[in-house]
Structures are given as structure tokens and as C-alpha cells.
Design a protein around this motif. Sequence first.
Motif, mmCIF file in Angstrom:
data_model
loop_
_atom_site.group_PDB
_atom_site.id
_atom_site.type_symbol
_atom_site.label_atom_id
_atom_site.label_comp_id
_atom_site.label_asym_id
_atom_site.label_seq_id
_atom_site.Cartn_x
_atom_site.Cartn_y
_atom_site.Cartn_z
ATOM 1 N N PHE A 19 -5.843 38.954 1.055
ATOM 2 C CA PHE A 19 -6.269 39.452 2.361
ATOM 3 C C PHE A 19 -5.796 40.886 2.577
ATOM 4 O O PHE A 19 -6.586 41.769 2.946
ATOM 5 C CB PHE A 19 -5.745 38.539 3.468
ATOM 6 N N LEU A 27 -7.679 43.306 0.376
ATOM 7 C CA LEU A 27 -9.045 43.551 0.836
ATOM 8 C C LEU A 27 -9.061 44.458 2.059
ATOM 9 O O LEU A 27 -9.894 45.365 2.164
ATOM 10 C CB LEU A 27 -9.735 42.221 1.155
ATOM 11 N N THR A 66 -11.086 34.580 3.324
ATOM 12 C CA THR A 66 -10.992 35.561 2.245
ATOM 13 C C THR A 66 -12.096 35.391 1.211
ATOM 14 O O THR A 66 -12.422 36.343 0.495
ATOM 15 C CB THR A 66 -9.619 35.498 1.550
ATOM 16 N N ILE A 70 -6.005 32.506 8.368
ATOM 17 C CA ILE A 70 -6.681 32.994 7.168
ATOM 18 C C ILE A 70 -6.607 31.916 6.104
ATOM 19 O O ILE A 70 -5.560 31.289 5.906
ATOM 20 C CB ILE A 70 -6.017 34.281 6.650
ATOM 21 N N LEU A 121 -14.814 37.461 2.800
ATOM 22 C CA LEU A 121 -14.420 38.867 2.762
ATOM 23 C C LEU A 121 -14.534 39.426 1.344
ATOM 24 O O LEU A 121 -15.004 40.551 1.154
ATOM 25 C CB LEU A 121 -12.988 39.029 3.274
ATOM 26 N N ALA A 122 -14.113 38.642 0.354
ATOM 27 C CA ALA A 122 -14.186 39.111 -1.030
ATOM 28 C C ALA A 122 -15.635 39.299 -1.464
ATOM 29 O O ALA A 122 -15.971 40.274 -2.160
ATOM 30 C CB ALA A 122 -13.468 38.132 -1.950
ATOM 31 N N THR A 149 -3.346 34.142 -1.455
ATOM 32 C CA THR A 149 -4.391 34.403 -0.463
ATOM 33 C C THR A 149 -3.933 35.464 0.527
ATOM 34 O O THR A 149 -4.723 36.335 0.934
ATOM 35 C CB THR A 149 -4.784 33.108 0.266
ATOM 36 N N HIS A 181 -8.786 30.688 2.096
ATOM 37 C CA HIS A 181 -9.845 30.942 1.123
ATOM 38 C C HIS A 181 -10.771 29.737 1.115
ATOM 39 O O HIS A 181 -10.338 28.622 0.848
ATOM 40 C CB HIS A 181 -9.249 31.173 -0.272
#
Length: 198
Positions: free
Chosen positions: A164, A167, A115, A89, A118-119, A160, A91
Motif C-alpha cells: 500500500f 503504491l 491493494t 486495507i 490499486l495495484a 500488504t 488485498h
Amino acid sequence: MSDWTNLNYVVVDVEGNGQQPPDLVELAAVPITDGVIGSPVSWLVQPETPITPIALRIHGITNAMVSSAPDFGTIAAEVRDALDMDCLIAHNAHVDVGVLQRKLGEWECPEVLDTLKLARRLLPGADSYKLGGLVTTLKLADGLPDGLTLHRATYDALVTARLFVRLVEGSDTRPLTLEELRNTPAARDDGNGTAALF
């Protein structure tokens, strides 16, 4: 449907020297196992070429700070061990993955979740999708140890990891499934044109 906690994750952040392509000056990795964020491990790394003034202004890592740090070859085995998880993972993950792939050569990158993407998908209408903006909006830095700062690898990897989990766990009335996590739009950069410097 698979529970997202069935996988073991490693959250990574790299800080670079500002050259093109960027070379590594700091790396942090934070495990997430059984859905629980673990303790970070981090390394300062002596780059092959000096840190540029623009990179210095962003992360504050000086050439003097890395002058006695190990070169990447010295820590490569430790880094591989830290990255030995089911999923990575980060960002704006293409930046971090690109640096790691250049440094680790034959390393087989695991599945990647970004992320940033995803965000964008799960927080529509947010004022900013930059990591610093999301940290402020979601209060992701609350309770972090003193001395950690934005754009240093340990701070960025820890927030981060928190982003994660927030989220994944904060979607509607139930956590996302693995299938839903993987249903993310194709990779794209963050649009600020500078991420690859770091």
C-alpha cells in the motif's frame, strides 16, 4: 487535495478454515499512522468447524495448532479495538471484510481500500496481481523477521502494508492524494476462484 497520511489505516489479513463460508483461524492487523507502518498484532482462533486439507496446504495452520486457541468471542473486543481506524486495507479486500462482518456482527466497517485494485490500476502490465507475485516483483518481504511466511496472517498483513505505501508513494513524482486513492474501479475478485477459501 488531502494528503493520504491524514487518515489512520489498519491493514488486515485473515486466514480461514477452507469451509464455505470461511471461518476464521488466524487474523493479523497492522496499523499505518502518519504514513508509518506500525507493529502487527495477531491472533490464532479456534474455528467452529475443522480446517480442511486444502486450507492446511495453503497456510499450514493445523487443527492441533488452533485446538487451544481462543474462540472468536473471547478476542472480539481486542479485534474491534485494532480495527478502530479511519480506513481498512486488505488485498482482495472483499474476502477479509466478509469474514470480519460475519464474525463481528454489528461492526461498522470503515472505508475500505483494496491493494489488489490499486495495484491493477497503478501497476499496469504486471505479471501477477496476486499478493505473492507482487511481493516478489517489488521485494516487499526484504527485512521481515525470520519465521514469517506467505499465507500466514502476519506476513500477509505486513507485506500488504508495504505494498500500500509503495503504491501510494510511488506514483509519478508525488504521493497520491486521498481523492486519487478513492478513485478506484468497483470491487472485483482476483479471478483465481479460490480466495474465499482462506
